[in-house]
Motif scaffolding. Structure first.
Motif, PDB file in Angstrom:
ATOM      1  N   MET A   1     110.403  30.988  81.090  1.00  0.00           N
ATOM      2  CA  MET A   1     109.490  31.235  79.994  1.00  0.00           C
ATOM      3  C   MET A   1     108.132  30.606  80.280  1.00  0.00           C
ATOM      4  O   MET A   1     108.049  29.507  80.827  1.00  0.00           O
ATOM      5  N   THR A   2     107.077  31.300  79.956  1.00  0.00           N
ATOM      6  CA  THR A   2     105.742  30.774  80.195  1.00  0.00           C
ATOM      7  C   THR A   2     105.220  29.961  79.021  1.00  0.00           C
ATOM      8  O   THR A   2     104.291  29.170  79.169  1.00  0.00           O
ATOM      9  N   GLY A   3     105.757  30.161  77.804  1.00  0.00           N
ATOM     10  CA  GLY A   3     105.286  29.440  76.628  1.00  0.00           C
ATOM     11  C   GLY A   3     105.758  28.001  76.618  1.00  0.00           C
ATOM     12  O   GLY A   3     106.667  27.597  77.364  1.00  0.00           O
ATOM     13  N   ALA A   4     105.140  27.208  75.748  1.00  0.00           N
ATOM     14  CA  ALA A   4     105.505  25.801  75.627  1.00  0.00           C
ATOM     15  C   ALA A   4     106.939  25.655  75.121  1.00  0.00           C
ATOM     16  O   ALA A   4     107.442  26.484  74.371  1.00  0.00           O
ATOM     17  N   LEU A   5     107.588  24.577  75.535  1.00  0.00           N
ATOM     18  CA  LEU A   5     108.946  24.294  75.090  1.00  0.00           C
ATOM     19  C   LEU A   5     108.903  23.796  73.643  1.00  0.00           C
ATOM     20  O   LEU A   5     108.270  22.791  73.341  1.00  0.00           O
ATOM     21  N   LEU A   6     109.570  24.506  72.730  1.00  0.00           N
ATOM     22  CA  LEU A   6     109.537  24.173  71.308  1.00  0.00           C
ATOM     23  C   LEU A   6     110.807  23.483  70.830  1.00  0.00           C
ATOM     24  O   LEU A   6     110.748  22.577  70.005  1.00  0.00           O
ATOM     25  N   LEU A   7     111.942  23.946  71.320  1.00  0.00           N
ATOM     26  CA  LEU A   7     113.229  23.455  70.823  1.00  0.00           C
ATOM     27  C   LEU A   7     114.138  23.112  71.989  1.00  0.00           C
ATOM     28  O   LEU A   7     114.310  23.911  72.906  1.00  0.00           O
ATOM     29  N   GLU A   8     114.711  21.915  71.943  1.00  0.00           N
ATOM     30  CA  GLU A   8     115.685  21.478  72.943  1.00  0.00           C
ATOM     31  C   GLU A   8     116.954  21.037  72.221  1.00  0.00           C
ATOM     32  O   GLU A   8     116.899  20.157  71.364  1.00  0.00           O
ATOM     33  N   VAL A   9     118.066  21.654  72.555  1.00  0.00           N
ATOM     34  CA  VAL A   9     119.365  21.305  71.986  1.00  0.00           C
ATOM     35  C   VAL A   9     120.257  20.845  73.129  1.00  0.00           C
ATOM     36  O   VAL A   9     120.504  21.595  74.073  1.00  0.00           O
ATOM     37  N   GLU A  10     120.748  19.605  73.038  1.00  0.00           N
ATOM     38  CA  GLU A  10     121.510  19.014  74.130  1.00  0.00           C
ATOM     39  C   GLU A  10     122.878  18.544  73.644  1.00  0.00           C
ATOM     40  O   GLU A  10     122.963  17.681  72.772  1.00  0.00           O
ATOM     41  N   HIS A  11     123.932  19.137  74.183  1.00  0.00           N
ATOM     42  CA  HIS A  11     125.313  18.704  73.975  1.00  0.00           C
ATOM     43  C   HIS A  11     125.649  18.538  72.492  1.00  0.00           C
ATOM     44  O   HIS A  11     126.237  17.540  72.072  1.00  0.00           O
ATOM     45  N   LEU A  12     125.310  19.545  71.711  1.00  0.00           N
ATOM     46  CA  LEU A  12     125.489  19.503  70.264  1.00  0.00           C
ATOM     47  C   LEU A  12     126.937  19.807  69.899  1.00  0.00           C
ATOM     48  O   LEU A  12     127.505  20.800  70.365  1.00  0.00           O
ATOM     49  N   SER A  13     127.539  18.962  69.054  1.00  0.00           N
ATOM     50  CA  SER A  13     128.911  19.171  68.607  1.00  0.00           C
ATOM     51  C   SER A  13     129.054  18.811  67.141  1.00  0.00           C
ATOM     52  O   SER A  13     128.362  17.925  66.631  1.00  0.00           O
ATOM     53  N   LYS A  14     129.963  19.535  66.472  1.00  0.00           N
ATOM     54  CA  LYS A  14     130.273  19.250  65.071  1.00  0.00           C
ATOM     55  C   LYS A  14     131.724  19.619  64.810  1.00  0.00           C
ATOM     56  O   LYS A  14     132.169  20.727  65.142  1.00  0.00           O
ATOM     57  N   SER A  15     132.471  18.670  64.229  1.00  0.00           N
ATOM     58  CA  SER A  15     133.872  18.908  63.891  1.00  0.00           C
ATOM     59  C   SER A  15     134.112  18.566  62.439  1.00  0.00           C
ATOM     60  O   SER A  15     133.408  17.735  61.851  1.00  0.00           O
ATOM     61  N   VAL A  19     139.176  20.172  63.454  1.00  0.00           N
ATOM     62  CA  VAL A  19     138.718  21.540  63.698  1.00  0.00           C
ATOM     63  C   VAL A  19     137.306  21.507  64.261  1.00  0.00           C
ATOM     64  O   VAL A  19     136.392  20.924  63.668  1.00  0.00           O
ATOM     65  N   HIS A  20     137.105  22.145  65.413  1.00  0.00           N
ATOM     66  CA  HIS A  20     135.825  22.122  66.116  1.00  0.00           C
ATOM     67  C   HIS A  20     134.975  23.325  65.707  1.00  0.00           C
ATOM     68  O   HIS A  20     135.354  24.469  65.943  1.00  0.00           O
ATOM     69  N   ALA A  21     133.835  23.067  65.096  1.00  0.00           N
ATOM     70  CA  ALA A  21     132.935  24.142  64.690  1.00  0.00           C
ATOM     71  C   ALA A  21     131.942  24.475  65.783  1.00  0.00           C
ATOM     72  O   ALA A  21     131.653  25.650  66.045  1.00  0.00           O
ATOM     73  N   VAL A  22     131.373  23.448  66.420  1.00  0.00           N
ATOM     74  CA  VAL A  22     130.439  23.611  67.538  1.00  0.00           C
ATOM     75  C   VAL A  22     130.813  22.581  68.591  1.00  0.00           C
ATOM     76  O   VAL A  22     131.028  21.399  68.279  1.00  0.00           O
TER      77      VAL A  22
END
Length: 261
Positions: A1-15, A19-22
């Motif tokens: 991508m040539t545009g600026a980096l806006l969003l970074e999601v790293e190793h996201l988890s939710k239980s 029960v694992h949702a993400v």
């Protein structure tokens, strides 16, 4: 991508209990990019969205918006980082006109109390009309929202989200409830504005024609796990995606349980 980096999601988890949702989800989003997040019902899409938006906390992982770590921030604080959102079921103030709905958003940046709406309604008229021009609704500025067709309500919701000048736009099933031609028109409008204004758009959608026509890149969740990411064509060819979502009859099992997204 040539545009600026806006969003970074790293190793996201939710239980939720056991029960694992993400589970360990990682991705990024750049300015001007349309990024689709798809998957079967219960895959974890909305849970992922709500963590990015600050509505629910992640168990583990990190989210950065414009380089800012959002851990511990409320949805309102996330909004102030330049994040807009639309919802599966569009919500506008039906007792107000189209213009007044946009003005209400613009007034959130005002200091002090606006006073009675009779005076407040004179604020930000030019800015509101500029937003309506952008989304092609300038001729409907004085129309009460209660009288509008649902497709126009969805378009206005996009305008309301854009009024605050977001850098990142989260769209939860933007085409839900719309006629086929309206869906295409809304997403084409969104893509054009995103490119022109350098807005990063993360969206979920069940209409695969909309997704494959307008996404620059796609991610596929299944049972909370990211199973594919790439261009629409590469995702279309991925055997795991075809098994769990596009329906070629094959079986793919990640071995994880999830809660509804």
């Amino acid at each position: 991508m040539t545009g600026a980096l806006l969003l970074e999601v790293e190793h996201l988890s939710k239980s939720y209990g056991g029960v694992h949702a993400v589970v360990d989800v990682c991705f990024s989003l750049h300015a001007g990019e349309m990024l689709a997040l798809i998957g079967p019902n219960g895959a974890g899409k909305s849970t992922c969205f709500n963590m990015v938006n600050g509505q629910i906390p992640a168990d583990t992982g990190r989210i950065r918006i414009g380089g800012r770590d959002t851990k511990g921030l409320s949805p309102r604080q996330v909004f102030r980082l330049g994040v807009g959102r639309t919802f599966q079921i569009a919500e506008v103030f039906s007792s107000m006109t189209v213009r007044e709905n946009v003005q209400a958003v613009l007034m959130t940046g005002d200091t002090g109390l606006a006073g009675l709406w009779g005076a407040a309604g004179k604020r930000h008229v030019a800015a509101a009309d500029a937003v309506l021009e952008l989304i092609g609704m300038a001729d409907m500025a004085e129309r009460p929202c209660a009288d509008m067709a649902y497709g126009d309500v969805k378009k206005l919701e996009l305008g309301i989200a854009l009024a605050a000048g977001p850098k990142l736009l989260l769209m939860d099933e933007p085409a839900a409830g719309m006629a086929p031609l309206e869906r295409v028109a809304l997403m084409a409008l969104t893509a054009r504005i995103a490119k022109e204004r350098g807005i990063g758009v993360l969206f979920t959608e069940h209409d695969m024609d909309v997704v494959f026509s307008h996404a620059d890149r796609m991610m596929v969740l299944d049972r909370g796990r990211l199973i594919a990411e790439g261009s629409p064509e590469s995702v279309r060819r991925d055997p795991k995606v075809r098994a769990v979502y596009l329906g070629d009859g094959r079986v793919y099992d990640s071995g994880e349980r999830t809660v509804p997204a």
